[in-house]
Design an enzyme around this catalytic site. Sequence first.
Site, PDB file in Angstrom:
ATOM      1  N   ASP A   1    -107.344 -82.024   7.236  1.00  0.00           N
ATOM      2  CA  ASP A   1    -106.053 -81.546   8.136  1.00  0.00           C
ATOM      3  C   ASP A   1    -106.288 -79.817   8.210  1.00  0.00           C
ATOM      4  O   ASP A   1    -106.864 -79.290   7.130  1.00  0.00           O
ATOM      5  CB  ASP A   1    -104.853 -82.061   7.755  1.00  0.00           C
ATOM      6  CG  ASP A   1    -104.595 -81.769   6.076  1.00  0.00           C
ATOM      7  OD1 ASP A   1    -105.339 -81.784   5.424  1.00  0.00           O
ATOM      8  OD2 ASP A   1    -103.267 -81.237   5.846  1.00  0.00           O
TER       9      ASP A   1
ATOM     10  N   GLU B   1    -103.280 -82.472   2.718  1.00  0.00           N
ATOM     11  CA  GLU B   1    -103.276 -81.216   1.909  1.00  0.00           C
ATOM     12  C   GLU B   1    -102.209 -80.267   2.235  1.00  0.00           C
ATOM     13  O   GLU B   1    -101.527 -79.577   1.531  1.00  0.00           O
ATOM     14  CB  GLU B   1    -104.649 -80.704   1.715  1.00  0.00           C
ATOM     15  CG  GLU B   1    -104.688 -80.013   0.401  1.00  0.00           C
ATOM     16  CD  GLU B   1    -104.508 -78.377   0.578  1.00  0.00           C
ATOM     17  OE1 GLU B   1    -104.221 -77.742  -0.465  1.00  0.00           O
ATOM     18  OE2 GLU B   1    -104.424 -78.141   1.697  1.00  0.00           O
TER      19      GLU B   1
END
Length: 378
Positions: free
Chosen positions: A84, A145
């Site tokens: 991400d 994250e």
Amino acid sequence: MEKLVSFLKEKEIEMVNVLRELVELESPSHDKELVDQVGRKISEIFARYVGGPLVVIENSGAGNIIRAEFGVGEEQILILTHMDTVWPKGTLENMPFRIEEDKVYGPGTFDMKGGIVQGLFALHALRELNVNLKRKVVMLVTPDEESGSETSRSLIEEEAKKSKYVLVLESAASKEGKLKTSRKGVGMFTIKVKGCASHAGIEPEKGVSAIDELAGVIKYLHSLTDFEKGTTLNVGVIKGGTSSNVVAAEAEAELDLRVTTNDEFDRVIPLIMNMKPSREGISIEVTGGINRPPLEKIIEVSRMFQLARELSEKYLDFRLEDQLSGGGSDGSFASQFAPTLDGLGPVGDGAHARNEYLLKSQMPVRSALVALLIAKLG
């Protein structure tokens, strides 16, 4: 060892092409559909270059998690990456993937799709050269994250508990390629103050200002900062009140706390949580806690770094340095259970900024460093 290095140095163009495949698929943390699209591409690339067991772990709270294995053995080395990014859908339109001399630009190049590519090619080299490992390698590619790893933290910790070592392919700590042998722990808190409203012109004496109280609270919190200990407190967001002619009944602040050790968390957090009002008519409510624990430079981490330095000097012709990072990563979670070496990913600059880039000439070098570490530790 020399063959690993020479093999990967011939892969620079191929690595950049694979990086383009990932960067041109956007993956903002909160868009499950887009993150899963990148996950499918990573699974395809893993099958193309590495092979071995790969499991896609369904995750309704965010994008799915990828868990891939390489090699065999009772013990394991854990590699942590995330797919991400902080960039919203549509960023590519104004911030496209592009190459200017040695710099490769684009959303997520440096943080941290380049790290994923370098990790996959390290395993590719180990496979192609038939390097025998006593420990298997488990590579996790997580989807959240950047938003705090809420859905993937438990799996990260579970895998870390089973691991002898953890290698984190987050971006390097500097344009010189420094590794991160320690990270600050992060605490996040919300302070809500309630007072009593009144007309600021007619009956100001009947009010008790929550804003006035919060101002004192902020001064107190900032006074707890201790740069020598590496402890910082920062109120970055405040809000409150309803109108300039009303004594504010409510006010609120968001606090960021950074420390270098768990002991410092134990010392400072009670000072935050147990604040008392300075006068009658005021109440203070504090919520929040530890977002990420610190990654401390314990003896085992120092030994891992020393090994990385020796390998870089002997086979890669440069001397590695290390430093403390003020930011957190998934390595912070893993470090509570296994020695963790962070910052092994891309060399570049501009994480979370529009000038984000990595150095393409360093991609095979950093990939080789990861491969050499796995070969030695495994």
